[in-house]
Design a protein around this motif. Sequence first.
Motif, PDB file in Angstrom:
ATOM      1  N   HIS A  32       0.686  -1.186   0.313  1.00 25.99           N
ATOM      2  CA  HIS A  32      -0.046  -0.082   0.052  1.00 25.99           C
ATOM      3  C   HIS A  32       0.811   1.305   0.090  1.00 25.99           C
ATOM      4  O   HIS A  32       0.227   2.411  -0.284  1.00 25.99           O
ATOM      5  CB  HIS A  32      -1.095   0.049   1.186  1.00 25.99           C
ATOM      6  CG  HIS A  32      -2.112  -0.914   0.982  1.00 25.99           C
ATOM      7  ND1 HIS A  32      -2.018  -2.101   0.983  1.00 25.99           N
ATOM      8  CD2 HIS A  32      -3.411  -0.468   0.719  1.00 25.99           C
ATOM      9  CE1 HIS A  32      -3.271  -2.782   0.838  1.00 25.99           C
ATOM     10  NE2 HIS A  32      -4.147  -1.841   0.807  1.00 25.99           N
ATOM     11  N   THR A  77       1.222   6.711  -1.502  1.00 23.93           N
ATOM     12  CA  THR A  77       0.291   5.676  -1.525  1.00 23.93           C
ATOM     13  C   THR A  77      -0.301   6.062  -3.147  1.00 23.93           C
ATOM     14  O   THR A  77      -0.105   7.038  -3.632  1.00 23.93           O
ATOM     15  CB  THR A  77      -0.753   5.907  -0.679  1.00 23.93           C
ATOM     16  OG1 THR A  77      -1.362   7.103  -0.789  1.00 23.93           O
ATOM     17  CG2 THR A  77      -0.331   5.722   0.635  1.00 23.93           C
ATOM     18  N   THR A  78      -1.076   4.928  -3.458  1.00 26.47           N
ATOM     19  CA  THR A  78      -1.669   5.213  -4.741  1.00 26.47           C
ATOM     20  C   THR A  78      -2.811   6.517  -4.855  1.00 26.47           C
ATOM     21  O   THR A  78      -3.328   6.834  -5.761  1.00 26.47           O
ATOM     22  CB  THR A  78      -2.559   3.991  -5.351  1.00 26.47           C
ATOM     23  OG1 THR A  78      -3.422   3.518  -4.206  1.00 26.47           O
ATOM     24  CG2 THR A  78      -1.504   2.725  -5.495  1.00 26.47           C
ATOM     25  N   CYS A 130      -2.218   8.921  -2.805  1.00 25.78           N
ATOM     26  CA  CYS A 130      -1.670  10.441  -2.898  1.00 25.78           C
ATOM     27  C   CYS A 130      -1.773  10.795  -1.450  1.00 25.78           C
ATOM     28  O   CYS A 130      -1.655  12.422  -1.473  1.00 25.78           O
ATOM     29  CB  CYS A 130      -2.023  11.299  -3.938  1.00 25.78           C
ATOM     30  SG  CYS A 130      -1.581  10.821  -5.607  1.00 25.78           S
ATOM     31  N   PHE A 156      -0.089  -0.926  -4.562  1.00 26.76           N
ATOM     32  CA  PHE A 156       0.586  -1.076  -5.896  1.00 26.76           C
ATOM     33  C   PHE A 156       0.649  -2.471  -6.316  1.00 26.76           C
ATOM     34  O   PHE A 156       0.765  -3.391  -5.606  1.00 26.76           O
ATOM     35  CB  PHE A 156       1.864  -0.421  -5.513  1.00 26.76           C
ATOM     36  CG  PHE A 156       2.130   1.082  -5.163  1.00 26.76           C
ATOM     37  CD1 PHE A 156       2.199   1.840  -6.529  1.00 26.76           C
ATOM     38  CD2 PHE A 156       1.916   1.605  -4.046  1.00 26.76           C
ATOM     39  CE1 PHE A 156       2.268   3.342  -6.237  1.00 26.76           C
ATOM     40  CE2 PHE A 156       1.717   3.000  -3.876  1.00 26.76           C
ATOM     41  CZ  PHE A 156       2.158   3.759  -4.874  1.00 26.76           C
ATOM     42  N   THR A 207       4.808  -1.735 -11.039  1.00 24.48           N
ATOM     43  CA  THR A 207       4.639  -0.692 -10.174  1.00 24.48           C
ATOM     44  C   THR A 207       5.975   0.571 -10.702  1.00 24.48           C
ATOM     45  O   THR A 207       5.854   1.853 -11.065  1.00 24.48           O
ATOM     46  CB  THR A 207       5.062  -0.867  -8.709  1.00 24.48           C
ATOM     47  OG1 THR A 207       3.804  -1.606  -8.202  1.00 24.48           O
ATOM     48  CG2 THR A 207       5.738   0.152  -8.150  1.00 24.48           C
ATOM     49  N   LEU A 241       5.122   3.945 -12.179  1.00 22.60           N
ATOM     50  CA  LEU A 241       5.607   5.038 -11.804  1.00 22.60           C
ATOM     51  C   LEU A 241       6.530   6.028 -12.815  1.00 22.60           C
ATOM     52  O   LEU A 241       6.558   7.424 -12.622  1.00 22.60           O
ATOM     53  CB  LEU A 241       6.284   5.037 -10.200  1.00 22.60           C
ATOM     54  CG  LEU A 241       5.319   4.446  -9.344  1.00 22.60           C
ATOM     55  CD1 LEU A 241       6.153   4.084  -7.829  1.00 22.60           C
ATOM     56  CD2 LEU A 241       4.268   5.525  -8.976  1.00 22.60           C
ATOM     57  N   LEU A 246      -6.068   9.494 -13.977  1.00 26.24           N
ATOM     58  CA  LEU A 246      -5.780   9.344 -12.425  1.00 26.24           C
ATOM     59  C   LEU A 246      -6.696  10.511 -11.805  1.00 26.24           C
ATOM     60  O   LEU A 246      -7.063  10.228 -10.712  1.00 26.24           O
ATOM     61  CB  LEU A 246      -4.295   9.633 -12.094  1.00 26.24           C
ATOM     62  CG  LEU A 246      -3.386   8.521 -12.829  1.00 26.24           C
ATOM     63  CD1 LEU A 246      -2.121   9.110 -12.567  1.00 26.24           C
ATOM     64  CD2 LEU A 246      -3.509   7.388 -11.874  1.00 26.24           C
ATOM     65  N   LEU A 282      -7.328  11.065  -7.663  1.00 25.35           N
ATOM     66  CA  LEU A 282      -5.899  11.159  -7.357  1.00 25.35           C
ATOM     67  C   LEU A 282      -5.406  12.475  -7.376  1.00 25.35           C
ATOM     68  O   LEU A 282      -4.520  12.972  -6.626  1.00 25.35           O
ATOM     69  CB  LEU A 282      -5.016  10.379  -8.153  1.00 25.35           C
ATOM     70  CG  LEU A 282      -5.323   8.494  -8.098  1.00 25.35           C
ATOM     71  CD1 LEU A 282      -4.213   7.856  -8.792  1.00 25.35           C
ATOM     72  CD2 LEU A 282      -5.390   8.092  -6.791  1.00 25.35           C
ATOM     73  N   THR A 336      -0.610  13.982  -7.920  1.00 27.35           N
ATOM     74  CA  THR A 336      -0.090  12.641  -8.248  1.00 27.35           C
ATOM     75  C   THR A 336       1.199  12.583  -8.320  1.00 27.35           C
ATOM     76  O   THR A 336       1.878  13.413  -8.816  1.00 27.35           O
ATOM     77  CB  THR A 336      -0.788  12.327  -9.522  1.00 27.35           C
ATOM     78  OG1 THR A 336      -2.185  12.116  -9.568  1.00 27.35           O
ATOM     79  CG2 THR A 336      -0.314  10.848  -9.680  1.00 27.35           C
TER      80      THR A 336
END
Length: 488
Positions: A277, A381-382, A384, A445, A451, A455, A479, A484, A488
């Motif tokens: 996470h 985190t995903t 944000c 993630f 990942t 990213l 996103l 997000l 982001t």
Amino acid sequence: MGHRRQTVFERNVPARSVVDHALASTRQAVFWQDDLGEPAAYPALSARVRADVAVVGAGYAGLWAALRARQRHPGARVVLIEGRSVGWAASGRGPGFCGARLTHGGRPDADERAALTRLGQEHLAAVGSAVAELGLDCPWERTGVVDLAVEPHQIDWLQDAAGAAARAGAPHTLLDRAKVRAEIASPTYEAGLVRPDAVALTHPARLAAELARAASALGVEIFEHTRVTRLVPPGRGAHGDVVLRTTSPAGEAAVRADRVVLGTGAFPALPRRYRRHTVPVYDYAIATEPLSAELLGAIGWRGRQGLRDLAHRAHRYRLTADDRIVFGGHDAVYHYGGRVRRAYENRPEASRRLAEHLLTTFPQLEGVRLTHRWAGAAGVTTGCGPFLGQAAGGRVQHVAGFAGLGVVATHFAAEVALDRFDVLDGAAETERSALRTLRQVPAPFPPEPVTAAGLRAVGRSLDGADHGHGRRDVLLRSLDALGLGRDT
């Protein structure tokens, strides 16, 4: 594909010789930790102990949780366990901005947005009160912040932000190009938004050391260089306790506890369910030598506010007590596999880029030397923003994902974790513990190599937005649609 436009930092690159001179004497060391000197040392755990509350991680989240737990319940045995030393990781490396913002991303409804804004201000005030009431020997400058447009398209964003501040009744002043440059003399500034109540500045490493001192004085038992290797939930031969297995130079030991708060930051989560996470992302910073009064006069900056620009790959910078400039941001680097390693802190190309950008921002600094360059890994985190997970029926609280939020959000999260413990004992939910936003655990993630590839793609898109008049591509818009947001 739209036209790729140079940013101000590419249009006005300082001479290579000027940058070489600035970097010639730098050390790979964290300025804040050097400036702190030799902090108090705490022993390693060498024997089994039982605690009412055990806290893992002596960054801000863990320090606030341990200190506030002891204040709420003076008779409780509170134990704080740190794998290295107090404030060693992100808490002792950041720029020292203490902002009122509690989350970057997510999609709270209007009522919760208003509550989060108000609670952020309340917790910013609470941290300032704690500095005074606990007698913490660290700076606390309620300077506010100036948000800066460094490209023409960012002026509209500042105007939108000023409108939002006006609707919320938040103090603010919008400065045009002439006024912002009269306030702080940088040829890169196109406009500025002054938020006098939004940020306080502190010395991050000193604040961590002082929180540990105050917690210890209240009776919190602190153990450094003690790594937790395993968390054993109750019901597995532990007589109803949560068990933390530890190892240290003093040997293997264990902590049995009724309640546990986990504040392990960018390091792997102890509950398996939260292992993916958060991921560690490295942020880089540099510090100048102390500036002369004459040089400071040429720059202005008499309000000593925190400064941050509105680029997608933004910079944050501030003055220290001895009038250095600490300048960081722009690069945010994830390393394949999500590991935290000392070797990742040394990234010469990131330090050089920051030096170039600092000298573009303030050409007056030509001839000034940089003394320090460093990095820190923050847990991202995903979603944000931070989240509060739990295990063992709520007896284990996991707080994580504070990248870029720091002191105030960790204080808030620590208080929520302790509120949840009180609810287990029959207390009513508090306003903050009842927030639906806090119950939303971000998506994990994906496994590697997804990942790392994902990213990298986000990084390219953010860079593309900065080179494309702020326009966000399909990835960033997607996103945004998932909540997000711009951060982001």
